[in-house]
Design a protein around this motif. Structure first.
Motif, PDB file in Angstrom:
ATOM      1  N   PRO A  59       0.833  -1.214   0.000  1.00  0.00           N
ATOM      2  CA  PRO A  59       0.000   0.000   0.000  1.00  0.00           C
ATOM      3  C   PRO A  59       0.860   1.253   0.000  1.00  0.00           C
ATOM      4  N   SER A  60       0.224   2.371  -0.345  1.00  0.00           N
ATOM      5  CA  SER A  60       0.909   3.658  -0.350  1.00  0.00           C
ATOM      6  C   SER A  60       1.518   3.943   1.006  1.00  0.00           C
ATOM      7  N   GLY A  61       2.760   4.430   1.003  1.00  0.00           N
ATOM      8  CA  GLY A  61       3.434   4.760   2.250  1.00  0.00           C
ATOM      9  C   GLY A  61       4.298   3.667   2.804  1.00  0.00           C
ATOM     10  N   ALA A  62       4.338   2.508   2.149  1.00  0.00           N
ATOM     11  CA  ALA A  62       5.144   1.382   2.635  1.00  0.00           C
ATOM     12  C   ALA A  62       5.997   0.835   1.498  1.00  0.00           C
ATOM     13  N   VAL A  63       7.163   0.340   1.855  1.00  0.00           N
ATOM     14  CA  VAL A  63       8.064  -0.314   0.907  1.00  0.00           C
ATOM     15  C   VAL A  63       8.506  -1.637   1.516  1.00  0.00           C
ATOM     16  N   PRO A  64       9.109  -2.526   0.713  1.00  0.00           N
ATOM     17  CA  PRO A  64       9.546  -3.818   1.274  1.00  0.00           C
ATOM     18  C   PRO A  64      10.545  -3.639   2.408  1.00  0.00           C
ATOM     19  N   ASP A  65      10.345  -4.359   3.490  1.00  0.00           N
ATOM     20  CA  ASP A  65      11.315  -4.426   4.574  1.00  0.00           C
ATOM     21  C   ASP A  65      12.290  -5.547   4.233  1.00  0.00           C
ATOM     22  N   THR A  66      13.574  -5.278   4.370  1.00  0.00           N
ATOM     23  CA  THR A  66      14.588  -6.237   3.938  1.00  0.00           C
ATOM     24  C   THR A  66      15.536  -6.589   5.077  1.00  0.00           C
ATOM     25  N   LEU A  67      16.123  -7.751   4.943  1.00  0.00           N
ATOM     26  CA  LEU A  67      17.184  -8.195   5.838  1.00  0.00           C
ATOM     27  C   LEU A  67      18.278  -8.771   4.954  1.00  0.00           C
ATOM     28  N   ASP A  68      19.457  -8.173   5.024  1.00  0.00           N
ATOM     29  CA  ASP A  68      20.581  -8.578   4.172  1.00  0.00           C
ATOM     30  C   ASP A  68      20.209  -8.542   2.703  1.00  0.00           C
ATOM     31  N   GLY A  69      19.440  -7.524   2.315  1.00  0.00           N
ATOM     32  CA  GLY A  69      19.161  -7.274   0.908  1.00  0.00           C
ATOM     33  C   GLY A  69      17.998  -8.033   0.314  1.00  0.00           C
ATOM     34  N   VAL A  70      17.357  -8.896   1.075  1.00  0.00           N
ATOM     35  CA  VAL A  70      16.210  -9.638   0.535  1.00  0.00           C
ATOM     36  C   VAL A  70      15.006  -9.453   1.446  1.00  0.00           C
ATOM     37  N   THR A  71      13.840  -9.724   0.894  1.00  0.00           N
ATOM     38  CA  THR A  71      12.632  -9.738   1.696  1.00  0.00           C
ATOM     39  C   THR A  71      12.001 -11.117   1.556  1.00  0.00           C
ATOM     40  N   TYR A  72      10.832 -11.293   2.151  1.00  0.00           N
ATOM     41  CA  TYR A  72      10.274 -12.643   2.271  1.00  0.00           C
ATOM     42  C   TYR A  72       8.773 -12.627   1.992  1.00  0.00           C
ATOM     43  N   GLY A 114       6.147  -3.732   9.596  1.00  0.00           N
ATOM     44  CA  GLY A 114       4.848  -4.378   9.668  1.00  0.00           C
ATOM     45  C   GLY A 114       4.732  -5.493   8.656  1.00  0.00           C
ATOM     46  N   VAL A 115       3.507  -5.968   8.505  1.00  0.00           N
ATOM     47  CA  VAL A 115       3.196  -6.950   7.478  1.00  0.00           C
ATOM     48  C   VAL A 115       2.121  -6.372   6.579  1.00  0.00           C
ATOM     49  N   VAL A 116       2.059  -6.900   5.363  1.00  0.00           N
ATOM     50  CA  VAL A 116       0.999  -6.593   4.409  1.00  0.00           C
ATOM     51  C   VAL A 116       0.377  -7.912   3.990  1.00  0.00           C
ATOM     52  N   PHE A 117      -0.920  -8.038   4.187  1.00  0.00           N
ATOM     53  CA  PHE A 117      -1.609  -9.271   3.825  1.00  0.00           C
ATOM     54  C   PHE A 117      -2.059  -9.208   2.374  1.00  0.00           C
ATOM     55  N   ARG A 118      -1.649 -10.204   1.621  1.00  0.00           N
ATOM     56  CA  ARG A 118      -2.102 -10.325   0.234  1.00  0.00           C
ATOM     57  C   ARG A 118      -3.361 -11.182   0.140  1.00  0.00           C
ATOM     58  N   PHE A 135     -13.609  -3.463   6.342  1.00  0.00           N
ATOM     59  CA  PHE A 135     -12.218  -3.025   6.475  1.00  0.00           C
ATOM     60  C   PHE A 135     -11.428  -3.086   5.171  1.00  0.00           C
ATOM     61  N   ARG A 136     -12.082  -3.557   4.096  1.00  0.00           N
ATOM     62  CA  ARG A 136     -11.429  -3.671   2.781  1.00  0.00           C
ATOM     63  C   ARG A 136     -10.175  -4.541   2.844  1.00  0.00           C
ATOM     64  N   HIS A 196       0.475  -2.833   7.688  1.00  0.00           N
ATOM     65  CA  HIS A 196       0.167  -1.766   6.756  1.00  0.00           C
ATOM     66  C   HIS A 196      -0.949  -2.246   5.828  1.00  0.00           C
ATOM     67  N   GLY A 197      -1.914  -1.378   5.617  1.00  0.00           N
ATOM     68  CA  GLY A 197      -3.014  -1.752   4.730  1.00  0.00           C
ATOM     69  C   GLY A 197      -3.890  -0.558   4.447  1.00  0.00           C
ATOM     70  N   ALA A 198      -4.906  -0.788   3.626  1.00  0.00           N
ATOM     71  CA  ALA A 198      -5.880   0.243   3.293  1.00  0.00           C
ATOM     72  C   ALA A 198      -7.149  -0.051   4.076  1.00  0.00           C
ATOM     73  N   PHE A 199      -7.403   0.708   5.119  1.00  0.00           N
ATOM     74  CA  PHE A 199      -8.581   0.543   5.945  1.00  0.00           C
ATOM     75  C   PHE A 199      -9.552   1.678   5.640  1.00  0.00           C
ATOM     76  N   PHE A 200     -10.801   1.309   5.357  1.00  0.00           N
ATOM     77  CA  PHE A 200     -11.812   2.305   4.995  1.00  0.00           C
ATOM     78  C   PHE A 200     -11.339   3.151   3.818  1.00  0.00           C
ATOM     79  N   GLY A 201     -10.591   2.522   2.894  1.00  0.00           N
ATOM     80  CA  GLY A 201     -10.155   3.207   1.691  1.00  0.00           C
ATOM     81  C   GLY A 201      -8.942   4.092   1.860  1.00  0.00           C
ATOM     82  N   ARG A 202      -8.316   4.124   3.046  1.00  0.00           N
ATOM     83  CA  ARG A 202      -7.149   4.976   3.274  1.00  0.00           C
ATOM     84  C   ARG A 202      -5.996   4.125   3.792  1.00  0.00           C
ATOM     85  N   SER A 203      -4.793   4.481   3.380  1.00  0.00           N
ATOM     86  CA  SER A 203      -3.617   3.753   3.851  1.00  0.00           C
ATOM     87  C   SER A 203      -3.425   4.004   5.339  1.00  0.00           C
ATOM     88  N   MET A 204      -3.274   2.920   6.097  1.00  0.00           N
ATOM     89  CA  MET A 204      -3.171   3.019   7.545  1.00  0.00           C
ATOM     90  C   MET A 204      -2.118   2.042   8.062  1.00  0.00           C
TER      91      MET A 204
END
Length: 265
Positions: A59-72, A114-118, A135-136, A196-204
């Motif tokens: 979502p807007s406002g978040a980027v991948p969190d990495t450890l030693d150059g990779v994410t999961y 944080g986490v982002v649920f797909r 909660f979208r 991190h997610g979009a709650f009620f249509g807004r990034s939260m």
């Protein structure tokens, strides 16, 4: 002639705060929870993924969190237990059900990890409808089961609605010894103090808190799934880099807050 007034200098964007340290305990308690629940009988499966492959899915406002150059990417199967609102007691039937989620790891400009649920497959239709409409969140209704046989646990899931219909998972693990001192990676993958997610249509950003995870090593006996690709991610390659089991923890969620800006991990 009087001096010409000078235009105020434009405000410069504030640089992002570095990601908060990885800690086994929550940074703060949540005294007045918005939601309460317990997560029981959890299995965590994780594969590495290129941050460039998942950045567009956050979502807007978040980027991948990495450890030693990779994410999961994580595939997490468990039993949700007694979801409750505010200080009310958790609901025994509608608030208790198997769930399997596909999740990514994120950080924002405040340094909040944080986490982002797909996707979140769950077996109760009413909580799925509330999660989607209220909660979208990407909740999906599935047939699901969790079975214990000695030291093995099997989780099954077959999607009903909205789709893709038939997306499935069958995971069996054999639980092992208690993890006395988790590694940095194990903390990175499990000790996440918000989403991190979009709650009620807004990034939260929605903070959470719970006791330190009781983690166990686990052996992956079987993993037949297509939930990861159904969530728009590349198919996992090879065996998971981390397989963990936990009997579970009670959790509290606080009030949502707006993320500000884009972080750089």
């Amino acid at each position: 002639m009087p001096p010409t007034p000078q235009s105020p200098a434009p405000l410069q964007p504030q640089p992002p705060i570095p990601p908060h340290p990885i800690t086994a305990d929550p940074p703060e308690a949540i005294a007045r929870p918005l939601l309460t629940q317990s997560w029981l009988d959890l299995t965590f499966l994780h594969w590495t993924v290129d941050p460039a492959d998942v950045a567009r899915l956050l979502p807007s406002g978040a980027v991948p969190d990495t450890l030693d150059g990779v994410t999961y990417v994580g595939l997490v199967a468990f039993r949700m237990h007694r979801v409750g609102w505010l200080r009310l007691p958790g609901v025994p039937y509608l608030g208790t059900f198997p769930e399997t989620n596909v999740r990514l790891y994120s950080v924002d400009a405040h340094g909040r990890r944080g986490v982002v649920f797909r996707s979140l497959d769950a077996s109760r239709l009413i909580p799925v409808a509330v999660g989607r409409l209220g909660f979208r969140m990407p909740y999906l209704w599935s047939r699901m089961d969790i079975r214990h046989d000695g030291d093995t646990v099997t989780y099954t899931s077959s999607r009903r609605w909205p789709g893709p219909r038939g997306a499935r998972s069958r995971i069996t693990v054999r639980t092992g010894e208690r993890v006395e001192e988790p590694t940095e990676l194990e903390h990175f993958l499990t000790a996440r103090w918000g989403m991190h997610g979009a709650f009620f249509g807004r990034s939260m950003y929605l903070p959470n808190a719970h006791p330190r995870w009781p983690l166990h090593r686990a052996e992956l006996v079987e993993c037949d799934e297509d939930l990861v690709t159904a969530a728009g991610l590349p198919a996992p390659e090879g065996e998971p880099v981390s397989v963990l089991y936990s009997p579970g923890v009670p959790a509290r969620f606080g009030r949502p807050a707006r993320p500000a800006g884009i972080a750089t991990p």
